[in-house]
Write a protein that holds these residues in place. Structure first.
Motif, PDB file in Angstrom:
ATOM      1  N   SER A   1       0.813  -1.225   0.000  1.00 40.49           N
ATOM      2  CA  SER A   1       0.000   0.000   0.000  1.00 40.49           C
ATOM      3  C   SER A   1       0.841   1.267   0.000  1.00 40.49           C
ATOM      4  O   SER A   1       0.499   2.258  -0.651  1.00 40.49           O
ATOM      5  N   GLY A   2       1.935   1.258   0.716  1.00 40.89           N
ATOM      6  CA  GLY A   2       2.801   2.437   0.793  1.00 40.89           C
ATOM      7  C   GLY A   2       3.336   2.877  -0.552  1.00 40.89           C
ATOM      8  O   GLY A   2       3.565   4.070  -0.779  1.00 40.89           O
ATOM      9  N   ASN A   3       3.514   1.915  -1.486  1.00 40.83           N
ATOM     10  CA  ASN A   3       4.020   2.254  -2.819  1.00 40.83           C
ATOM     11  C   ASN A   3       3.084   3.210  -3.544  1.00 40.83           C
ATOM     12  O   ASN A   3       3.523   4.136  -4.227  1.00 40.83           O
ATOM     13  N   SER A   4       1.792   2.987  -3.428  1.00 45.80           N
ATOM     14  CA  SER A   4       0.805   3.852  -4.070  1.00 45.80           C
ATOM     15  C   SER A   4       0.710   5.191  -3.350  1.00 45.80           C
ATOM     16  O   SER A   4       0.732   6.255  -3.977  1.00 45.80           O
ATOM     17  N   ILE A   5       0.627   5.140  -2.040  1.00 50.88           N
ATOM     18  CA  ILE A   5       0.426   6.358  -1.244  1.00 50.88           C
ATOM     19  C   ILE A   5       1.586   7.329  -1.398  1.00 50.88           C
ATOM     20  O   ILE A   5       1.372   8.535  -1.566  1.00 50.88           O
ATOM     21  N   ILE A   6       2.812   6.831  -1.373  1.00 49.81           N
ATOM     22  CA  ILE A   6       3.977   7.725  -1.464  1.00 49.81           C
ATOM     23  C   ILE A   6       4.004   8.451  -2.810  1.00 49.81           C
ATOM     24  O   ILE A   6       4.438   9.608  -2.893  1.00 49.81           O
ATOM     25  N   GLN A   7       3.506   7.812  -3.864  1.00 49.59           N
ATOM     26  CA  GLN A   7       3.451   8.472  -5.167  1.00 49.59           C
ATOM     27  C   GLN A   7       2.531   9.692  -5.123  1.00 49.59           C
ATOM     28  O   GLN A   7       2.857  10.746  -5.662  1.00 49.59           O
ATOM     29  N   VAL A   8       1.372   9.539  -4.477  1.00 49.10           N
ATOM     30  CA  VAL A   8       0.420  10.652  -4.361  1.00 49.10           C
ATOM     31  C   VAL A   8       1.009  11.745  -3.485  1.00 49.10           C
ATOM     32  O   VAL A   8       0.954  12.937  -3.825  1.00 49.10           O
ATOM     33  N   ILE A   9       1.603  11.347  -2.362  1.00 48.51           N
ATOM     34  CA  ILE A   9       2.226  12.309  -1.430  1.00 48.51           C
ATOM     35  C   ILE A   9       3.275  13.141  -2.173  1.00 48.51           C
ATOM     36  O   ILE A   9       3.299  14.369  -2.069  1.00 48.51           O
ATOM     37  N   ASN A  10       4.138  12.471  -2.920  1.00 52.62           N
ATOM     38  CA  ASN A  10       5.210  13.173  -3.624  1.00 52.62           C
ATOM     39  C   ASN A  10       4.685  14.046  -4.763  1.00 52.62           C
ATOM     40  O   ASN A  10       5.145  15.172  -4.949  1.00 52.62           O
ATOM     41  N   PHE A  11       3.727  13.538  -5.533  1.00 54.28           N
ATOM     42  CA  PHE A  11       3.199  14.293  -6.660  1.00 54.28           C
ATOM     43  C   PHE A  11       2.542  15.598  -6.201  1.00 54.28           C
ATOM     44  O   PHE A  11       2.755  16.651  -6.787  1.00 54.28           O
ATOM     45  N   TYR A  12       1.735  15.518  -5.153  1.00 59.09           N
ATOM     46  CA  TYR A  12       1.010  16.702  -4.676  1.00 59.09           C
ATOM     47  C   TYR A  12       1.765  17.475  -3.588  1.00 59.09           C
ATOM     48  O   TYR A  12       1.255  18.471  -3.087  1.00 59.09           O
ATOM     49  N   LYS A  13       2.963  16.981  -3.246  1.00 57.84           N
ATOM     50  CA  LYS A  13       3.805  17.639  -2.229  1.00 57.84           C
ATOM     51  C   LYS A  13       3.035  17.829  -0.910  1.00 57.84           C
ATOM     52  O   LYS A  13       2.987  18.914  -0.333  1.00 57.84           O
ATOM     53  N   LEU A  14       2.452  16.739  -0.437  1.00 53.40           N
ATOM     54  CA  LEU A  14       1.653  16.771   0.783  1.00 53.40           C
ATOM     55  C   LEU A  14       2.529  16.562   2.010  1.00 53.40           C
ATOM     56  O   LEU A  14       3.573  15.915   1.940  1.00 53.40           O
ATOM     57  N   ASN A  15       2.069  17.083   3.126  1.00 55.39           N
ATOM     58  CA  ASN A  15       2.718  16.887   4.412  1.00 55.39           C
ATOM     59  C   ASN A  15       2.066  15.661   5.056  1.00 55.39           C
ATOM     60  O   ASN A  15       0.881  15.686   5.371  1.00 55.39           O
ATOM     61  N   VAL A  16       2.837  14.605   5.248  1.00 58.06           N
ATOM     62  CA  VAL A  16       2.310  13.337   5.744  1.00 58.06           C
ATOM     63  C   VAL A  16       1.584  13.520   7.078  1.00 58.06           C
ATOM     64  O   VAL A  16       0.493  13.000   7.279  1.00 58.06           O
ATOM     65  N   GLU A  17       2.183  14.262   7.999  1.00 54.02           N
ATOM     66  CA  GLU A  17       1.604  14.424   9.337  1.00 54.02           C
ATOM     67  C   GLU A  17       0.322  15.251   9.336  1.00 54.02           C
ATOM     68  O   GLU A  17      -0.541  15.048  10.178  1.00 54.02           O
ATOM     69  N   GLU A  18       0.182  16.167   8.390  1.00 45.30           N
ATOM     70  CA  GLU A  18      -0.974  17.075   8.393  1.00 45.30           C
ATOM     71  C   GLU A  18      -2.044  16.722   7.365  1.00 45.30           C
ATOM     72  O   GLU A  18      -3.219  17.047   7.560  1.00 45.30           O
TER      73      GLU A  18
END
Length: 188
Positions: free
Chosen positions: A68-85
């Motif tokens: 699951s982390g493989n998919s999620i990290i792609q979205v996080i990186n693409f949209y430059k999201l803050n994981v904690e927030e």
């Protein structure tokens, strides 16, 4: 921007199983947020809503639970999201009785392979909504239990708690304090 992720496994054979409770919550949220168009992106199914002026992404990873982390990290990186927030992850938890919810801001994987995968990519500080699925009576058949379907009696309870869980997440999107939401969850 917020990213709400429901954990599960792709494919008809896993639909409505205990391990796919995260996908079921995303389906309830998609109704509330009027997200009817999920696109195949980032090794997942991604839907997008505008809620009170903020973009909300709904993700069902299609990588199978253990990755699951493989998919999620792609979205996080693409949209430059803050994981904690910006990240909210919903998943099944065998350590909780059926229908019990828990909210956590950080912690271990607790034996959940989907959470292990996420932690391996982005650390352990992200918002989680754990949905209790109960425990297997037979410790040798845990896999069969988690990929098994709910009984008719359980389905009624699960249906109610799915609505409650989506309401809790909507509260998060509305900015209700986590302390207040935790109090609500602990009452159920």
């Amino acid at each position: 921007m917020k990213l709400v992720v429901g954990l599960g496994n792709p494919g008809k054979e896993y639909e409505k199983t205990r391990h796919n409770i995260g996908f079921m919550v995303i389906d309830k949220l998609s109704d509330k947020l009027k997200v009817y168009d999920f696109k195949e992106k980032f090794n997942g199914l991604l839907g997008e809503a505008n809620y009170k002026g903020e973009k909300v992404l709904l993700l069902k990873p299609q990588t199978y639970m253990n990755l699951s982390g493989n998919s999620i990290i792609q979205v996080i990186n693409f949209y430059k999201l803050n994981v904690e927030e910006d990240l909210i992850v919903v998943y099944d938890d065998m350590s909780l009785p059926l229908g019990k919810l828990r909210i956590r801001e950080k912690g271990s994987a607790g034996g959940h392979n989907g959470i292990k995968s996420i932690i391996s990519h982005m650390g352990d500080k992200f918002l989680r909504v754990k949905f209790g699925i109960g425990q297997s009576q037979d410790k040798d058949k845990i896999v069969d239990f988690v990929i098994g379907r709910f009984s008719k009696e359980e389905e009624e309870e699960v249906s109610k708690v799915l609505v409650h869980t989506s309401d809790i997440i909507m509260g998060m999107l509305d900015g209700v304090s986590l302390d207040r939401l935790m109090q609500i969850c602990n009452k159920k």
